[in-house]
Design an enzyme around this catalytic site. Structure first.
Site, short mmCIF file in Angstrom:
data_model
loop_
_atom_site.label_atom_id
_atom_site.label_comp_id
_atom_site.label_asym_id
_atom_site.label_seq_id
_atom_site.Cartn_x
_atom_site.Cartn_y
_atom_site.Cartn_z
N GLU A 118 -3.01 -0.10 -0.19
CA GLU A 118 -2.64 -0.69 -1.47
C GLU A 118 -1.82 -1.92 -1.31
O GLU A 118 -1.67 -3.08 -1.83
CB GLU A 118 -2.20 0.28 -2.45
N GLU A 119 -0.78 -1.92 -0.19
CA GLU A 119 0.29 -2.68 -0.06
C GLU A 119 -0.06 -4.07 0.87
O GLU A 119 0.71 -4.66 1.43
CB GLU A 119 1.73 -1.96 0.39
N ASP B 44 -3.03 4.69 -0.27
CA ASP B 44 -1.93 4.25 -1.37
C ASP B 44 -0.85 4.99 -1.05
O ASP B 44 -0.57 6.26 -1.32
CB ASP B 44 -2.44 4.71 -2.81
N GLU C 139 -7.43 4.95 -3.99
CA GLU C 139 -7.10 5.87 -4.79
C GLU C 139 -8.19 6.78 -5.42
O GLU C 139 -7.82 8.17 -5.22
CB GLU C 139 -6.31 5.10 -5.92
N LEU D 139 2.03 4.90 -1.92
CA LEU D 139 3.14 5.56 -2.99
C LEU D 139 2.72 5.32 -4.44
O LEU D 139 2.77 4.29 -5.10
CB LEU D 139 4.37 4.90 -2.73
N ASP D 140 1.86 6.46 -4.65
CA ASP D 140 1.23 6.21 -6.20
C ASP D 140 2.07 6.76 -7.29
O ASP D 140 2.99 7.47 -7.01
CB ASP D 140 -0.01 7.21 -6.05
N ASP E 59 7.83 1.28 -2.27
CA ASP E 59 6.11 0.96 -2.01
C ASP E 59 6.34 0.38 -0.61
O ASP E 59 5.59 0.78 0.23
CB ASP E 59 5.83 -0.28 -3.06
N ASP F 199 0.44 -6.20 -8.20
CA ASP F 199 1.43 -5.36 -8.94
C ASP F 199 2.79 -5.94 -8.14
O ASP F 199 2.89 -6.07 -6.90
CB ASP F 199 1.42 -3.97 -8.69
P1 AFP Z 1 1.58 2.41 -9.85
O1 AFP Z 1 1.63 2.93 -8.46
O2 AFP Z 1 1.59 0.85 -9.99
O3 AFP Z 1 2.96 2.71 -10.99
O4 AFP Z 1 0.40 2.71 -10.52
C1 AFP Z 1 0.09 4.03 -10.95
C2 AFP Z 1 -1.26 4.45 -11.28
O5 AFP Z 1 -2.12 3.72 -10.34
C3 AFP Z 1 -1.59 5.82 -11.61
O6 AFP Z 1 -1.14 6.84 -10.53
C4 AFP Z 1 -1.01 5.93 -13.13
O7 AFP Z 1 -1.88 7.03 -13.73
C5 AFP Z 1 -1.49 4.65 -13.64
O8 AFP Z 1 -1.52 3.74 -12.46
C6 AFP Z 1 -0.55 4.59 -14.42
O9 AFP Z 1 -0.73 3.13 -15.06
P2 AFP Z 1 -0.20 2.66 -16.62
O10 AFP Z 1 1.36 2.30 -16.58
O11 AFP Z 1 -0.92 1.68 -17.12
O12 AFP Z 1 -0.28 3.80 -17.57
#
Ligand code: AFP
Length: 330
Positions: A92-93, A113, A276, A115-116, A69, A63
């Site tokens: 995650e990082e 994680d 996660e 920063l989710d 992050d 990512d």
């Molecule tokens: P990020 O931390 O890369 O924004 O991802 C967030 C996540 O892991 C989760 O928290 C979300 O529900 C999902 O991914 C969102 O993914 P999409 O953009 O594919 O819907």
């Protein structure tokens, strides 16, 4: 518990009758709370301080990293740097697990994680920090393999949600408790004692923009929840924030289910098992909810790699069971 109970006091009372003891619980959760407070401030101030946008690198799972992050990871690492009971961190990082303490007291491992939902940073939408703590079976040099334990081995898990307020939710294996950050005094205060997830709910959270790539059973489940049937409360309402922590928090309080299935390009979906899905599955089960890969209990899956992905359905127990039935029928 008394009104105005702080996280510190709660941990002392919970810890007094838990196997891991009050001192360990405080040693493990105080850094989480500290990181949560600092990150809440960073998230608040990010636009003013020029900390929005991309950092320019990819993380271990491919990512694109946001500046927040990277900052989030540093904040969590710094918060745990003085915590002698944590031997190492898988994040995650970070490409690989890192050693935090070589002390013989280092009996635990942190999975996080930091920063989710980081795609939300630039649009003022919710974010989260996820954490799970595993026991370490031995002393001596830390190996990444030691993190590869199934989620049912977690001794403590939870999240911090940076939303309209900052909320820290944790479980140590008997109930789930939520604390809201009183920014005026800098304390997490108990506001959601013994959270119980409703057995069913009429809300679903999923990136339905991807539904054409889902397997037949999952598509049929989507048809089911969007069908009109007043007696069974359908159609369900769609709520999807882009941050699993925020969507799960809603499910825990109001009922419903979040799901992120696999697709042909990514058979195990997007979300990561170790830092996660497993910690949040632990929280969901402790609140009376459930979490599944679609084909079985998520907490029973033994990770083969730190950054392994898994499909997930998580939330109210009846919703998750129905989702599994749709998947099994195809
Ligand atoms: P990020 O931390 O890369 O924004 O991802 C967030 C996540 O892991 C989760 O928290 C979300 O529900 C999902 O991914 C969102 O993914 P999409 O953009 O594919 O819907």
């Amino acid at each position: 518990m008394a009104a105005g109970t702080t996280l510190g006091r709660h941990l002392m009372e919970e810890g007094s009758w838990r196997k891991d003891g009050a001192d360990d619980l405080r040693a493990l959760l105080e850094p989480v709370a500290l990181a949560g407070k600092i990150l809440a401030r960073e998230v608040d101030q990010a636009a003013l301080a020029g900390k929005l946008g991309l950092a320019g690198d990819q993380n271990a799972t491919g990512d694109m990293q946001k500046k927040l992050d990277v900052i989030g990871n540093e904040i969590v690492m710094d918060a745990f740097s003085g915590c002698s009971v944590v031997a190492g961190i898988a994040s995650e990082e970070l490409e690989e697990a890192v050693i935090m303490s070589t002390s013989d007291d280092a009996r635990y491992l942190l999975c996080t994680d930091p920063l989710d939902g980081s795609s939300n940073t630039d649009v003022n939408a919710p974010l989260g920090t996820i954490f799970g703590i595993l026991r370490r079976g031995r002393t001596g040099e830390l190996s990444g393999e030691e993190f590869l334990q199934k989620g049912s081995e977690l001794v403590c898990a939870g999240y911090v949600l940076y939303g309209t307020s900052t909320v820290l939710v944790y479980t140590v294996g008997a109930g789930v408790h939520g604390f809201t950050l009183d920014k005026g005094v800098g304390e997490f205060v108990l506001t959601h004692e013994d959270i119980r997830c409703p057995e069913k709910g009429a809300v679903y959270s999923a990136n339905v923009g991807r539904h054409k790539d889902w397997e037949a059973g999952v598509r049929k489940y989507l048809d089911y929840v969007t069908d009109k049937d007043k007696p069974s409360g359908r159609p369900h309402s769609l709520r999807y924030t882009g941050a699993l922590v925020a969507d799960l928090h809603r499910c825990l309080l109001d009922g419903g289910m979040y799901f992120y299935p696999g697709d042909p390009g990514s058979p195990n979906g997007k979300l990561r098992l170790l830092y996660e899905c497993a910690p949040l599955a632990c929280v969901a089960e402790q609140a009376g909810g459930a979490a599944s890969t679609g084909r079985g209990r998520l907490l029973d899956v033994v990770p083969e790699a730190i950054h392994q992905r898994t499909p997930i359905a998580i939330g109210s127990v009846e919703n998750v069971a129905l989702f599994e039935r749709f998947v099994a029928e195809e």
